[in-house]
Design an enzyme around this catalytic site. Sequence first.
Site, PDB file in Angstrom:
ATOM      1  N   TYR A  98       0.820  -1.211   0.000  1.00 39.22           N
ATOM      2  CA  TYR A  98       0.000   0.000   0.000  1.00 39.22           C
ATOM      3  C   TYR A  98       0.854   1.262   0.000  1.00 39.22           C
ATOM      4  CZ  TYR A  98      -4.113  -2.872   0.606  1.00 39.22           C
ATOM      5  OH  TYR A  98      -5.120  -3.799   0.403  1.00 39.22           O
ATOM      6  N   GLU A 140      -7.849  -7.437   5.533  1.00 41.73           N
ATOM      7  CA  GLU A 140      -6.967  -8.519   5.077  1.00 41.73           C
ATOM      8  C   GLU A 140      -6.263  -9.187   6.244  1.00 41.73           C
ATOM      9  OE1 GLU A 140      -4.760  -6.312   2.142  1.00 41.73           O
ATOM     10  OE2 GLU A 140      -6.647  -5.867   1.109  1.00 41.73           O
TER      11      GLU A 140
END
Length: 402
Positions: A98, A140
């Site tokens: 990310y 996640e």
Amino acid sequence: MLSTQALPVVRATAPVVGANISAISELFYRRLFEAHPELLRNLFNRGNQANGSQRDALAGAVAAFASLLVERPDERPDAILGRIANKHASLGITSDKYTIVARHLLGAIPDVLGDAVTPEVAAAWDEVYWLMANALIALEARLYAQASVADGDVWRQMEIVERDEVSEDAASFVLRRPDGTSAPSFRPGQYVSVQVELPDGARQIRQYSLSAAPSQKDWRITVKRERSLDGVQPEGEVSTWLHTHAQVGDVLDVSLPFGDLVFPDADTPLLLASAGIGVTPMLSMLDHLANAGSQRRVIVVHADRSPATHAHRYEHVELVNRLANGSMHLWYESGADAHPALEAAEGRADLSDFALPQGTTAYLCGPLPFMQSVRGHLIGNGVPAASVHYEVFGPDLWLSRQ
């Protein structure tokens, strides 16, 4: 929730960002792969990059998330992000990715919009991104914890122990752990990722639904060979490789199961509507219900080009027949008369006048136009939108077309 400083800025700039989000995502991906070519070779789907569907999916997800922050700030984002989080978990995505994405995505915004991106605008959209990213990271992490693995540690070796041609363009593969022990459990409707090394050395990944009940010792996936229909769209790299090369005795790299198209244990009526290879998660659900001796009302709808392209068609029918309260409705675009025992209608599926029991929950899988048509008919017939669930193979373009 956006800060009080960022909220009015995002509200004011969302229309211009939304109007240019496709250009922003296109520039983002180009720069990302220039800096990290290994991501395109070994993580991202090269076919979806070539046809632009991954770009459109990203654009739709960002726009939907920003709209949620502005219009419904107290609503949890799980409904929008849950499907994405499951896809990411099946790829073994970890939180460090990310930061890489942020660098290139947030850098693309001012380069596309120019002077309109003031420091205040840049800071506000940085906040949007990290709210979305941190929500995904948390989802996640939860999925990894539920699977009892470290973040990203999802890949396992599985041996092909059976291969069957189940339609003119689909093959099924039964997978077993090389040591013979039972495969990890899963919920009906979930999928796994399969990673293969292609002739140019790239390791491409695709998701395939598990197409048999979780009570089995082994896993089964069913793979449709994606062919080029116009000579421009590339053939499916992984599906072609599997159809051409994968044989009994071969070992594949396969992820643990993920996916949120799963139904809770209850006695409420179900509608399982599929088209084409979208039948695969429905087979798992039906197999599970039949093995459990379920008394639920189960209405099965399937549409296909012809009986010859209907993967597992006799198994599909037999599973419905095993249900005490199951019924089946088939549509074939051609060839229905050649198989009268299947009791199929000719043409495209039409649910406009479909009567459903009160409290029905619907699960859809197939091409996007099919699912949008079915969803529209269901809502028009009084089924609440919250009771209609779907699965998309490949990039989730649903949000970008609402």
